[in-house]
Every structure is written in structure tokens, then in C-alpha cells.
Write an enzyme that holds these catalytic residues in place. Sequence first.
Site, PDB file in Angstrom:
ATOM      1  N   GLU A 128       0.562  -3.458   2.944  1.00 27.75           N
ATOM      2  CA  GLU A 128       0.625  -2.309   3.556  1.00 27.75           C
ATOM      3  C   GLU A 128      -0.901  -1.954   3.748  1.00 27.75           C
ATOM      4  O   GLU A 128      -1.452  -1.869   4.397  1.00 27.75           O
ATOM      5  CB  GLU A 128       1.323  -1.091   2.966  1.00 27.75           C
ATOM      6  CG  GLU A 128       2.732  -0.602   3.182  1.00 27.75           C
ATOM      7  CD  GLU A 128       3.298  -0.749   4.666  1.00 27.75           C
ATOM      8  OE1 GLU A 128       3.089  -2.001   4.885  1.00 27.75           O
ATOM      9  OE2 GLU A 128       4.281   0.315   4.750  1.00 27.75           O
ATOM     10  N   THR A 181      -1.844   1.113  13.102  1.00 28.90           N
ATOM     11  CA  THR A 181      -1.700   1.952  12.027  1.00 28.90           C
ATOM     12  C   THR A 181      -2.983   2.562  11.465  1.00 28.90           C
ATOM     13  O   THR A 181      -3.476   3.872  11.554  1.00 28.90           O
ATOM     14  CB  THR A 181      -1.142   2.056  10.865  1.00 28.90           C
ATOM     15  OG1 THR A 181       0.341   2.018  11.370  1.00 28.90           O
ATOM     16  CG2 THR A 181      -1.417   2.516   9.841  1.00 28.90           C
TER      17      THR A 181
END
Length: 306
Positions: A128, A181
Site C-alpha cells: 500500500e 489513491t
Amino acid sequence: METIKVFCPATIANISCGFDVLGVALDSVGDEMVVQKTSVKGIRISKLEGQDLPMETLQNVAGVAGLALLEASDYQGGFEIEIYKKIKAGSGIGSSAASSTGAVWAMNELLGKPFSTLELVKFSMEGERLASGVAHADNVAPALFGGFTLVRSYDPLDVVTIPSPNELFATVIHPQIEVKTSDSRKVLKNNISLADGIKQWGNVGGLVAGLFKDDYDLIGRSLEDHIIEPIRSILIPGFDDVKAAAIEAGALGCGISGSGPSIFSFSKGGETAQNVGEAMKRIYQDIGIDFDIHISKINSEGIKMM
Ligand code: HSE
């Protein structure tokens, strides 16, 4: 066991009020991965189908998460990974988390489970970090634990699993635009007002209580986001209309899935979830935006062997 094939579920992060702390795993959509032990040390991504993503180990979230596990392990060999992407990158339903968690979960199985699920969350967070610049755990935790999860604390990492009511369904619509993101984090403000904080943590507590109590109305009342949604929804065409249509069609609540552009709704029962999907679809059909739609039960087991 030398080779393993796994299903890696899509996930909805944030769930309106729980930015970076709440997430849930889905049943009906996810990637597939095949992971094999090799005698060559390190990680090699040998196949990547379905999406145009880098295959170099250090540029691939599965590669980076896998290396984090290897570094913590005394295993002297390596792994080859095949990734079959069904979740579109930049869709807001945990595409990068599916790849990172799938890699480390499969590697852990092949090594005889030396690591706990919480340790796998930590390794996956490195994926991530590569994907979004921030090692958030609200997609990887539900992918690994299944069901709903709460990241109570990042330092030290503390993940709490939360039960899901049996009749809870998610409807997720993905308008075919990509929102990275990393970009949708840049638009956020660093400070919030005390008044907004009070509303937000009231809703987080309400949502968690509603899930424990099987109280669908409380779940619905708590699906509010006073902090992130007003800013990020500007990046999603038709967001307000889709949300209004979902609620009108019977959804308990509706919000941005992860960092968007997907929009999720929760409903009580599969039939309502279907009706909500039809209502959400009509908005994008009217404005001429292509979309994918997923209707899913809550996936209570997370990643599984295929
Ligand atoms: N909590 C993360 C964010 C989830 O909203 O940026 C990204 O899927």
C-alpha cells in the site's frame, strides 16, 4: 505443498465515517493468484494478466509485500507469482490490497504459516505504501481477516475484527474513470474541526455497534462522512445523484468506496441490493458514463485457497 492458487477479495475501505480505519471484504469480486516456491532467492512476478501494471518486483505491490515477508523469514528460497487481475487498478475497491495480501497469504501457507495474520497485514502495508505513498491498512486488514475490520491503532498496529449481520449486502458501482489513491489523498485537508470530529467518531462508534447488534437502522444512520466525502465526491461524476438514487431505492446508506471513484451502498437483503444497483446504474446510463457493478455478500473468511 509447493504451489497454491488463491482468491484475493476486493474490499471497501473507509465505509464513510472510518477514513483509514474501517474496511470490509467482498465475496463476488476478487483477483486470483498462483504462487510457487522456487530455489532462487527473491520474488519474481512471472505473469500478470488483466491489467497493465509493472512486473518488476520492486515496482509491483505483490513483489514489495512479498519481499517484506521474505526479509522477516529465515526461508532461503524464493517465490514465483502469477497474478490474474479481475479488480481494476484505481477503482477504489482495493486492487493493490488484493495483490499484496494474496502474495503474502499464499507465501505464508507455503512456508507452513510461520506468521500471524497481523504480521501479514504489516507486510501487505508495504504494498500500500508503494501504491499510494501511505501504508494504510484499511483494505489489507479485511482482505486478510475477512468481514469488517477496524484498525484501532497504527502504532502499534492493532486490528479488531467485527461480525457482519447475515443479511447485509454491498452494491458497488464503478464509473469507468481512474482515480489514483495518491491523488485523492492530496486533495484532503490535514486538519478537521472539533465539531466534525464529534460527528465522525459518533458515527464510527454507531457503525461498529450496529454491526455487533445486527441493527440495520443503526448501521444506516451511521453511514455518514462529514470530513472526506464532501471533498472527494467532487472528483466523482454524478456522485450526489447516485447516492440519492441508492437511498431512494432502499439502501441503508451510500458513500465513496475507498478513495473512489467507486460508490458503495449497503442494503438489507439481496433483493434490495439488486434494486439499489438498478437505481445507481440508471444515473450513469442517463449521463452516459460506462460502469461496472458488483453486488456482493460480505466475505467473512477473506483470502481463500481455490
Ligand atoms: N483509506 C484509504 C483512502 C483507502 O481513502 O485513501 C484507499 O483505498
